[in-house]
Enzyme design. Structure first.
Site, PDB file in Angstrom:
ATOM      1  CG  ASP A  95      -5.856   0.190   0.685  1.00 50.67           C
ATOM      2  OD1 ASP A  95      -6.517  -0.143   1.688  1.00 50.67           O
ATOM      3  OD2 ASP A  95      -6.093   1.218   0.029  1.00 50.67           O
ATOM      4  CB  CYS A 112      -3.075   0.292   6.765  1.00 50.66           C
ATOM      5  SG  CYS A 112      -3.017   0.200   4.953  1.00 50.66           S
ATOM      6  CG  ASP A 113      -4.748   3.450   2.921  1.00 53.41           C
ATOM      7  OD1 ASP A 113      -3.633   3.573   3.455  1.00 53.41           O
ATOM      8  OD2 ASP A 113      -4.906   3.452   1.701  1.00 53.41           O
ATOM      9  CE  LYS A 114     -10.130   2.210   2.580  1.00 54.08           C
ATOM     10  NZ  LYS A 114      -8.738   2.332   2.093  1.00 54.08           N
ATOM     11  CB  CYS A 167       2.141   3.718   1.502  1.00 55.19           C
ATOM     12  SG  CYS A 167       1.259   2.183   1.192  1.00 55.19           S
ATOM     13  CB  SER A 200      -4.549   3.544  -4.558  1.00 55.29           C
ATOM     14  OG  SER A 200      -3.503   3.904  -3.685  1.00 55.29           O
TER      15      SER A 200
END
Length: 559
Positions: free
Chosen positions: A81, A122-124, A194, A473
């Site tokens: 992101d 990470c996020d995805k 994060c 986000s």
């Protein structure tokens, strides 16, 4: 091991071609009879989120070999992101999830491998790996590869979330470029996702609650001894799953999704988990309405922890308190305890045995009878402006406005909205509408977090409300924002019919959002809208726009 789908009849063309190719890789005739395991490495040198994943592959390969399997590294796209959102106003972020799932399908299904261990960061990547596991339905384990260590700025703790927030303050003069540069250069001190309860950590926790990550494996500091222990265990355990023919669709059932939603609500997880878990359910062939689960369970599930941005506690404190296993122990009265997991134990066996789910700090992860708060951390609102829903995120302190009514100020892109803030067009009392940023209109769901942070930097965060069909986000927790309004404005949804000055009313407690314009006037406006033209060209975003399904289907791809 007999019956492996990766073993072809000797003497056939496929057998001969595979033997020739793999012999050149050093694979022996004996190896050819063993289970073939994909190590799905969603790695990239573009971001610190993924910078440690390549180093995980060799020890994981060794663990798979020691357990009697043959490992094959498979690479996919790896969106961050923080980095990948720079192009096309953030439109690549959500579509990259489905691209990763397709990458996995092409490599793993194309080669007819027998199982996979997915290195999620990470996020995805986590939802994409879960989607692929559900789609292919071969034995699979998701390994959450950890959060990044944070740093210090002028004697105080600082992490990526702080950089994200304060970047919006530069434009309004509340922070200098030099101060932001200093903060950003010391906020991250190592690899990983994060260090807050954003989408990455929320999805790692959801994967364990769902039963697809090993018990006790999330959240975890990247490159820590516990992460390496999980990697070694996953390399061994994947062979056990293959031997027992335990497949993802036997794990990811309605009860498992209920457990994952309960866990996300208890931690006030990222709003992005709704569409991701819905997409996983669709891919797993599970007829579960994840959005409906969030609506029904929200009043029942108390908030048990307050990790940033929901409070002042840190993700490393959550891990030290016992992590997801401890959370499940506290939630056991609200869970489907019969559900199996990739670790070979049921949720009951994980949550009810103190040795495996010790709660080491009950102030950090509270019991359900002594929660931090009882209001829902994620609220779905519906009404004339969002007939199919919109999402509101609430912190543990819940200090944002609950009710807001005011005239609309409409912006049709993130950039137009940011320019409006700089030009002084935004006034206290307004409901700011960002439309045209949905799945089709953007396409790919425009990223609106920068707009919210810019409002905060301008001192307007608690004086206006924001409604958008774009996405936020998982770290956004500022002011009153309603995101992912559905149906989206570009497809004729009410959000796209709002004019400046129209009155909009939001009531979070009543879970309503209303556009106070007569229905006949809205129909007149809708009739004057030109149809959304088909997405031209062959780019990934154009392909996505032509095939993406609504949020109720998890924004998965279809015909």
């Amino acid at each position: 091991m007999s019956g492996l789908r990766s073993n072809f009849e000797p003497g056939t063309t496929r057998w001969a071609m595979r033997r020739a190719q793999w012999t050149a890789l050093g694979i022996t005739g004996e190896d050819l009879e063993k289970p073939k395991i994909a190590i799905v490495n969603s790695s990239s040198g573009l971001a610190s989120c993924f910078s440690h994943l390549d180093g995980i592959v060799p020890p994981l390969s060794d663990a798979i070999r020691a357990a009697g399997g043959v490992p094959f590294e498979v690479r996919t796209a790896a969106p961050s992101d923080a980095i990948t959102s720079a192009g096309a106003a953030g439109q690549y972020i959500l579509p990259s999830r489905d691209l990763i799932a397709n990458d996995i399908e092409v490599a793993v299904e194309g080669a007819l491998l027998d199982g996979m261990v997915c290195l999620s960061s990470c996020d995805k990547t986590t939802p994409a790996h879960l989607m692929a596991a559900g789609r292919l339905n071969i034995p699979a384990i998701v390994v959450g590869c950890g959060y990044q260590p944070s740093g210090r700025y002028r004697g105080e703790h600082v992490d990526f979330e702080d950089v994200f927030l304060y970047a919006g303050h530069v434009a309004t003069g509340k922070m200098t470029v030099e101060e932001l540069a200093e903060m950003s250069s010391c906020a991250i001190s190592g690899p990983g996702v994060c260090a807050g309860m954003g989408t990455a950590n929320s999805m790692h926790i959801a994967a364990e609650a769902l039963g697809m990550a090993l018990p006790g494996s999330t959240p975890v500091l990247a490159n820590s001894p516990r992460m390496w222990e999980t990697v070694a265990e996953a390399g061994k355990r994947i062979l056990d799953l293959i031997a027992a023919d335990i497949r993802p669709r036997a794990i990811m059932t309605d009860g498992a999704f209920r457990n994952a939603v309960t866990a996300v609500l208890a931690i006030s997880g990222s709003v992005n988990t709704l569409k991701h878990l819905q997409a996983v359910a669709v891919e797993a062939g599970c007829d579960t309405d994840v959005y409906g689960l969030f609506e029904r369970l929200a009043p029942e599930v108390p908030l048990l922890t307050a990790v940033k941005p929901n409070g002042e506690r840190r993700i490393d404190e959550f891990e030290a308190a016992g992590g997801t296993s401890a959370l499940l122990r506290q939630l056991r009265s609200l869970l489907d305890l019969t559900r199996p997991t990739v670790g070979g134990r049921t949720i009951a066996e994980i949550a009810e045995i103190a040795e495996t789910a010790e709660v080491r700090d009950e102030d950090m992860i509270r019991p359900v009878d002594r929660p931090l708060a009882r209001h829902p951390g994620i609220v779905l609102v519906r009404g004339s402006l969002a007939p199919e829903g919109g999402i509101v995120k609430r912190t543990v302190a819940d200090d944002a406005i609950h009710r807001f009514s005011g005239p609309a100020k409409v912006f049709r892109s993130r950039e137009e909205g940011l320019a409006g803030i700089r030009a002084g067009e935004v006034e206290p009392g307004q409901v700011l509408v960002l439309t045209g940023l949905g799945l089709r209109g953007s396409p790919g769901m425009g990223f609106t977090s920068a707009f919210v942070f810019a409002l905060d930097g301008a001192g307007l965060g608690d004086k206006v409300a924001v409604v958008t069909d774009g996405q936020m986000s998982g770290l956004v927790n500022k002011g009153l924002s309603v995101a992912e309004i559905s149906p989206e404005g570009a497809l004729g949804g009410p959000l796209g019919l709002v004019h400046d000055g129209d009155r909009i009313s939001i009531d979070v407690d009543a879970r309503t959002i209303e556009l106070e314009v007569p229905a006949e006037e809205l129909e007149r406006r809708r009739a004057g809208l030109p149809p959304l033209p088909p997405a031209p060209g062959c780019s990934w975003l154009s392909v996505y726009a032509r095939s993406v399904q609504p949020l109720g289907r998890g924004a998965t791809l279809g015909g």
